[in-house]
Design a protein around this motif. Structure first.
Motif, short mmCIF file in Angstrom:
data_model
loop_
_atom_site.label_atom_id
_atom_site.label_comp_id
_atom_site.label_asym_id
_atom_site.label_seq_id
_atom_site.Cartn_x
_atom_site.Cartn_y
_atom_site.Cartn_z
N ASP A 93 0.82 -1.21 0.00
CA ASP A 93 0.00 0.00 0.00
C ASP A 93 0.85 1.26 0.00
O ASP A 93 0.55 2.23 -0.69
CB ASP A 93 -0.92 0.01 1.22
N ALA A 94 1.94 1.24 0.78
CA ALA A 94 2.80 2.42 0.87
C ALA A 94 3.45 2.72 -0.48
O ALA A 94 3.49 3.88 -0.91
CB ALA A 94 3.87 2.20 1.95
N LEU A 95 3.94 1.68 -1.15
CA LEU A 95 4.61 1.90 -2.44
C LEU A 95 3.60 2.25 -3.53
O LEU A 95 3.89 3.05 -4.43
CB LEU A 95 5.43 0.67 -2.82
N SER A 182 7.68 0.41 6.82
CA SER A 182 7.57 0.90 8.21
C SER A 182 8.03 2.35 8.32
O SER A 182 7.43 3.15 9.04
CB SER A 182 8.37 0.00 9.16
N LYS A 183 9.09 2.70 7.58
CA LYS A 183 9.57 4.09 7.59
C LYS A 183 8.55 5.02 6.94
O LYS A 183 8.31 6.14 7.43
CB LYS A 183 10.91 4.19 6.87
N GLU A 187 6.20 8.16 8.51
CA GLU A 187 6.30 9.50 7.95
C GLU A 187 4.98 10.01 7.41
O GLU A 187 4.66 11.21 7.52
CB GLU A 187 7.35 9.50 6.82
N MET A 188 4.16 9.13 6.80
CA MET A 188 2.92 9.57 6.15
C MET A 188 1.81 8.53 6.26
O MET A 188 1.05 8.31 5.32
CB MET A 188 3.20 9.90 4.67
N GLY A 189 1.73 7.91 7.42
CA GLY A 189 0.77 6.82 7.64
C GLY A 189 -0.68 7.23 7.43
O GLY A 189 -1.48 6.47 6.87
N ALA A 215 8.52 14.92 -1.43
CA ALA A 215 9.76 15.38 -0.78
C ALA A 215 10.04 14.60 0.50
O ALA A 215 11.19 14.25 0.79
CB ALA A 215 9.67 16.88 -0.49
N ARG A 216 8.97 14.32 1.26
CA ARG A 216 9.15 13.54 2.49
C ARG A 216 9.56 12.11 2.19
O ARG A 216 10.38 11.51 2.89
CB ARG A 216 7.85 13.57 3.30
#
Length: 549
Positions: A93-95, A182-183, A187-189, A215-216
């Protein structure tokens, strides 16, 4: 019909007789005993040679070379991308969120491949089979390099994996992806969660918000790990510099469905880019077998038109065959076929195919109807042998008859080969039958009534991926002024897949992509060019042959 010479070893052609499979994966009966040492084999096997990507069309021998090296090099590992669980990456999901907002994941994919290949080499070289041997190896590396300040950062990276060198590749991929996940969650969960639960959340974000999130993300998916991995590769290279043992990492089956198409070609590009880093390890050769059409799709989807042609040229081993080499392929297989059935002397191609086709030598006639690759000539010979069952030789009439089924099979194979890059190729080949001639001018190919019909067939359907003809077909439907570019792009495509040859100038001969320049851009094609359908396709398209090719 030429009269054959009297043969000292007459043989009977029996039902089911063939000179092998057209697929190297299923050709064990002939592949190894009849193997022809093409110059690419030496380049692929030699450690000092820079070539690491076996590039060629379907059936040109890439997998055959990979299998030959597997058989002859004891220290190798073969990677099958379909067994790598890269779906874990595409399903993250994050990617997926980063991809949806336009973040560049190339650095992440590059780090992923370098990490995986480092670990695979460590497992292969040091025979790491369990956690104890994994930790023992790390202690050996620590004892040797810990006094070197330049190596401390690399050792720190390896410390994170000291007990995991032995785990499988798919576990490696999962673990490294989870670390990034996890990182990113930290940062943007909140935004990732909204992306999961709200449909098309990324489209609700402002440009400023997307830029902020990208940017984050860059702080996490950055070049730091690549720097650390470069140090790891240097460390491994230093630990191997005096070793004579040769190691091979072999990667094949990249044309199969090994990961979701949304990231497949970016991952492929990252893999190619990662290979050059491993040249530092002098006794390791990584070989990637890659079809030409897949490489073309990588160029299309990653937007770098210089990717294949300039930046990585020295790393490619291009599989091109000479007529004599292809004759050797056939001769070896015919000799083996009859040696297994008869105890007499060698049987040659000339013994089995003694008759000219018209005034043309039978092998030359058959070879003209191939794209100069082993798969084609093997398929043609097999079709002819099938028709000559119960006879002593193959006649010229049977060669012509075999050409019909062979040509139909080659058209189908050509469409399948280029399906991902040129999905509308079947419609364009159908269009050639409307011209009713094997040779034609640009104006004849672009006859308005027929070209309008083709544009409607392509432009009124949904565009498939990066199909280059679809937007031009839509434009042609809207305005006849767009016909010239549409027609030239058709020629660009037909030439690229080797369905036609082109004559750029009346004083020149016809040229073909499989033996001459591999591509031309539509914008560079002159209005006065002529094109000629490749003889391999004449029967499949019901076109009468013209002069010899």
């Amino acid at each position: 019909m030429a009269k054959p010479n009297k043969r000292s070893n007459p043989v009977m052609l029996t039902k089911g007789m063939s000179i092998g499979s057209i697929s190297a994966e299923t050709d064990d009966d002939f592949l190894f005993d009849c193997f022809v040492h093409h110059p690419a084999v030496e380049l692929a096997s030699r450690m000092q040679a820079p070539g690491m990507v076996l590039s060629g069309r379907t059936g040109s021998g890439k997998t055959a070379i990979i299998r030959h090296i597997e058989r002859n090099e004891p220290h190798h590992v073969t990677i099958d991308p379909s067994e790598m669980s890269l779906s874990y990456v595409s399903n993250s999901d994050a990617l997926r969120f980063l991809q949806a907002i336009g973040a560049d994941l190339d650095l992440l994919f590059l780090a992923l491949w370098k990490h995986v290949l480092c670990i695979e080499f460590i497992r292969l070289k040091y025979r790491v089979a369990d956690e104890d041997s994994s930790r023992s190896l790390f202690r050996r590396l620590w004892d040797r390099f810990s006094a070197d300040d330049r190596k401390k950062r690399s050792l720190k990276y390896l410390r994170e994996w000291e007990g995991k060198f032995w785990i499988t590749m798919d576990q490696n991929i999962k673990e490294i992806t989870e670390k990034y996940e996890s990182k990113l969650q930290a940062e943007m969960g909140a935004d990732i969660e909204k992306f999961k639960t709200r449909g098309q959340y990324e489209k609700q974000l402002s440009t400023e918000k997307k830029s902020e999130l990208i940017a984050r993300a860059k702080k996490i998916v950055n070049a730091d790990q690549l720097s650390e991995l470069a140090g790891v590769i240097d460390l491994i290279a230093d630990h191997s510099e005096d070793e004579q043992t040769r190691y091979f990492i072999l990667i094949d089956k990249m044309d199969e469905r090994w990961v979701d198409v949304s990231i497949r070609f970016h991952l492929t590009r990252a893999l190619i880019e990662s290979l050059k880093s491993f040249r530092r390890i002098r006794n390791l050769k990584i070989l990637l077998a890659l079809r030409t059409d897949i490489l073309e799709r990588v160029v299309q989807e990653t937007g770098d038109l210089t990717f294949q042609r300039e930046k990585f040229d020295e790393y490619f081993i291009r599989l091109l065959w000479e007529p004599g080499e292809l004759l050797q392929v056939v001769q070896n297989r015919i000799r083996l076929l009859f040696r297994r059935q008869y105890s007499g002397g060698d049987v040659s191609f000339e013994d089995v195919f003694p008759y000219n086709v018209g005034r043309v030598n039978p092998f030359e006639y058959m070879l003209e109807r191939t794209l100069m690759r082993p798969r084609d000539i093997i398929a043609f010979v097999n079709e002819a042998l099938k028709l000559a069952s119960g006879q002593y030789e193959v006649t010229s009439t049977q060669i012509r008859e075999a050409e019909g089924s062979y040509s139909a099979g080659r058209r189908q194979a050509l469409e399948q080969e280029w399906k991902t890059t040129f999905p509308t190729l079947p419609k364009v080949l159908d269009h050639l039958t409307k011209v009713r001639r094997a040779s034609m001018t640009l104006a004849e190919l672009g006859d308005k009534d027929h070209i309008d019909e083709l544009a409607l067939k392509i432009g009124t359907e949904k565009q498939i991926d990066f199909d280059p003809l679809h937007p031009l077909a839509v434009a042609t439907i809207e305005s006849a002024a767009n016909i010239p570019l549409f027609v030239k792009t058709i020629v660009e495509m037909l030439y690229r897949v080797a369905a036609v040859g082109i004559k750029l100038d009346p004083t020149q001969r016809y040229i073909y992509s499989h033996v001459d320049q591999p591509y031309f851009l539509a914008s560079s094609l002159p209005d006065g060019l002529k094109l000629r359908v490749h003889p391999m396709l004449l029967r499949a398209l019901s076109l009468a042959p013209q002069d010899r090719y």
